[in-house]
Design a protein around this motif. Structure first.
Motif, PDB file in Angstrom:
ATOM      1  N   GLN A 153     -10.857   5.896  -2.070  1.00  0.00           N
ATOM      2  CA  GLN A 153      -9.661   5.836  -0.524  1.00  0.00           C
ATOM      3  C   GLN A 153     -10.083   5.360   0.501  1.00  0.00           C
ATOM      4  O   GLN A 153      -8.832   4.455   1.074  1.00  0.00           O
ATOM      5  N   LEU A 156     -10.547   0.982   0.079  1.00  0.00           N
ATOM      6  CA  LEU A 156      -8.601   0.394   0.048  1.00  0.00           C
ATOM      7  C   LEU A 156      -8.022   0.889   1.416  1.00  0.00           C
ATOM      8  O   LEU A 156      -7.746  -0.036   1.956  1.00  0.00           O
ATOM      9  N   TRP A 160      -7.718  -2.500   3.023  1.00  0.00           N
ATOM     10  CA  TRP A 160      -6.615  -3.048   4.178  1.00  0.00           C
ATOM     11  C   TRP A 160      -6.611  -3.399   6.107  1.00  0.00           C
ATOM     12  O   TRP A 160      -5.689  -4.380   6.057  1.00  0.00           O
ATOM     13  N   ASP A 165      -3.484  -7.107   1.365  1.00  0.00           N
ATOM     14  CA  ASP A 165      -2.113  -6.766   0.286  1.00  0.00           C
ATOM     15  C   ASP A 165      -1.354  -6.046   1.533  1.00  0.00           C
ATOM     16  O   ASP A 165      -1.236  -4.697   1.865  1.00  0.00           O
ATOM     17  N   GLY A 168       1.547  -4.051   1.727  1.00  0.00           N
ATOM     18  CA  GLY A 168       0.865  -2.894   0.596  1.00  0.00           C
ATOM     19  C   GLY A 168       0.111  -1.068   1.599  1.00  0.00           C
ATOM     20  O   GLY A 168       0.783  -0.188   1.466  1.00  0.00           O
ATOM     21  N   ILE A 183      -1.163   5.448  -6.918  1.00  0.00           N
ATOM     22  CA  ILE A 183      -1.370   3.908  -6.218  1.00  0.00           C
ATOM     23  C   ILE A 183      -1.874   2.930  -7.847  1.00  0.00           C
ATOM     24  O   ILE A 183      -0.648   3.523  -8.592  1.00  0.00           O
ATOM     25  N   GLU A 187      -2.722  -2.189  -5.376  1.00  0.00           N
ATOM     26  CA  GLU A 187      -4.286  -1.369  -4.724  1.00  0.00           C
ATOM     27  C   GLU A 187      -5.527  -1.666  -5.449  1.00  0.00           C
ATOM     28  O   GLU A 187      -6.647  -1.216  -4.940  1.00  0.00           O
ATOM     29  N   SER A 190      -6.406  -5.302  -4.831  1.00  0.00           N
ATOM     30  CA  SER A 190      -6.791  -4.956  -2.831  1.00  0.00           C
ATOM     31  C   SER A 190      -8.017  -4.439  -3.172  1.00  0.00           C
ATOM     32  O   SER A 190      -9.348  -5.045  -2.406  1.00  0.00           O
TER      33      SER A 190
END
Length: 398
Positions: A153, A156, A160, A165, A168, A183, A187, A190
Motif C-alpha cells: 500500500q 502504491l 501516486w 495514474d 487513481g 483495488i 492500481e 501503477s
C-alpha cells in the motif's frame, strides 16, 4: 495429511507444523512492533510532505517486512505440471504454463473480502522475482522478497506521489496505507510501472460498454480527466482507462493446437472465447519450453492479473483439449486468493480434485466485462517511463 487452522491467522497448515507456525507469529514480536511504529511515523511524515524523498524511500526499503505465506516445497506450478502431464496421457491436450509462482491466500483475520487485488500483486511479484533478474533489481527497492500488504500500500502511494495514474490517486485522495480499500487492475499496473516495469492493461467487454472504460481520448499526464457516468467494472479506478488503437485478434501460434475449431464457432459462447483466445496467444507467443515429451509446455511469459466485477485472480496458464468432434475446449488455469494454499497443495499431490480449484472453462466466464494486466520484459526509463504514468488500455469487444 491432517491440517488444522492456525489460531492466530486462521491459515490452514499441516497439524505437525501447527505449533511451529503459531509460535512464528510471536518471534521477534517486539522488534516487529517497533518497525511497524517507525514505519507508520515515516508514512505520516512522507504523506504530509506531499512528495517522496530519497530518505523516505530508503526508510521504506529498510523497514518493509516479508509477507507471510505457506511455502509449498518445489512450488505449486511444479505440482500442477505433474498433474497435467499425467492427464495428457489419457486425453489429447496441450497446456502452456508460466514458471514459478507462490500462492498468497487471503486470511480471515486480515484481508478476506477486500485483499484479493493485493494478493494477486504478490503472486505476480513472486514470479517476477524468481524469473526476471532486471525486475528483481528494482522491485521493492531490490529487497528480493514480496512485502506484506501494508508495505505494498505504501509503495502504491509512492507511485501516486511520483505522478503515476493521477485519476487513481485522486480517487483515493493519494492515501491507501492502513485501509481495506479494494483495488483493481489499474492500481496493479501503477504499482509495477512505478518500478519501471512495462505493465499493460487489456479490457474485454461488449461494444456498448466501451465508452465507460474511457477517459478523455488522447489525454496525457497533467491534463484534466473527465469523469464519465460509469457502471461498476473491475476495480475502483478501472473506468478511467482508455483505448489504444490497433487491437486485433491474433492468430493461434503453437503448432500443437492443430487445425481444429474452437468452441466459439457455436455462437453463444463467442464472447468469452475471445478472451480465452487472447490468453492462449499471450502464453504461446514465444519462449516455450516443452516438458519432456508431454503435452505440457512452459512459457517465459509472466502470469496474468485477471479482474472482473467483485473479484480478481491470477492466470498461470491455459489448456486446450482436442475433442473427437474436432472442437477445442479451452481451460484457464487459475490461482485464486480465496482458496487455501494447503488445500491446493493436497489436491495436487493426490491428483484429486485440483481441477475444480484451478481449471476454469468458457462456461464459467459469465461476467459482462473483464480486465487483464500483463507485464512485458525489460525496464523503462526516461521518456518511456514518463509515458507509463498515464494508464491506457486496449479494448477488445466480447
Amino acid at each position: 495429511m491432517e491440517s488444522s487452522a492456525c489460531p492466530i491467522c486462521q491459515l490452514s497448515v499441516p497439524s505437525s507444523e501447527l505449533q511451529r507456525h503459531a509460535n512464528s507469529h510471536f518471534d521477534d514480536d517486539e522488534n516487529e512492533e517497533s518497525k511497524g511504529l517507525e514505519f507508520a511515523n515515516q508514512t505520516q511524515i512522507a504523506s504530509s510532505s506531499g512528495f517522496t524523498d530519497v530518505d523516505g524511500i530508503s526508510s521504506l526499503i529498510a523497514l518493509q517486512t516479508r509477507s507471510n505465506f505457506y511455502h509449498v516445497k518445489d512450488g505449486l506450478i511444479s505440482l500442477l505440471r505433474n498433474c497435467l502431464e499425467l492427464e495428457s496421457q489419457h486425453c489429447s491436450s496441450v497446456t502452456i504454463l508460466s514458471g514459478y509462482v507462490d500462492h498468497f491466500q487471503s486470511l480471515l483475520s486480515l484481508d478476506v473480502g477486500w485483499g484479493c487485488g493485493w494478493r494477486n500483486i504478490q503472486m505476480l511479484s513472486s514470479h517476477l522475482l524468481a524469473h526476471r533478474q532486471e525486475a528483481r533489481q528494482v522491485l521493492f527497492g531490490g529487497s528480493g522478497f514480496v512485502p506484506d500488504i501494508a508495505f505494498l500500500q505504501r509503495w502504491l502511494e509512492i507511485a501516486w506521489e511520483r505522478g503515476f495514474d493521477p485519476p487513481g490517486a485522486q480517487h483515493f485522495n493519494c492515501k491507501i496505507y492502513g485501509s481495506n480499500h479494494r483495488i483493481g487492475t489499474t492500481e496493479c499496473a501503477s504499482l509495477f510501472r512505478s518500478f519501471g516495469l512495462r505493465a499493460r492493461v487489456v479490457d474485454f467487454g461488449p461494444k456498448e460498454s466501451q465508452p465507460f472504460y474511457l477517459s478523455v481520448p488522447g489525454s496525457t499526464l497533467g491534463q484534466p480527466v473527465m469523469k464519465r457516468n460509469t457502471i461498476q467494472v473491475s476495480g475502483p479506478m478501472d473506468r478511467y482507462v482508455h483505448q489504444q488503437p490497433g487491437s486485433k485478434k491474433q492468430r493461434q501460434s503453437y503448432e500443437s493446437l492443430g487445425n481444429g475449431r474452437s468452441d466459439n464457432s457455436r455462437g453463444k459462447i463467442e464472447g468469452p472465447q475471445i478472451l480465452l483466445d487472447w490468453v492462449w496467444n499471450y502464453f504461446s507467443d514465444k519462449g516455450l519450453t516443452r516438458s519432456g515429451s508431454s503435452g505440457v509446455v512452459v512459457s517465459d511469459k509472466a502470469p496474468l492479473y485477471f479482474q472482473h466485477d467483485g473479484h480478481s485472480r491470477t492466470i498461470v496458464g491455459i489448456q486446450v483439449r482436442h475433442q473427437k468432434n474436432g472442437m477445442h475446449q479451452f481451460n484457464l488455469l487459475i490461482l485464486d486468493p480465496s482458496d487455501g494454499t494447503v488445500a491446493l497443495e493436497r489436491s495436487l499431490k493426490r491428483n484429486d480434485g485440483w481441477q475444480k480449484l484451478i481449471k476454469r472453462g468458457v462456461h464459467t466466464l459469465h461476467k459482462p466485462q473483464y480486465q487483464l494486466c500483463y507485464i512485458d520484459p525489460g525496464i523503462a526509463s526516461g521518456e518511456e517511463l514518463k509515458q507509463l504514468k498515464t494508464i491506457n488500455s486496449v479494448f477488445i469487444k466480447l
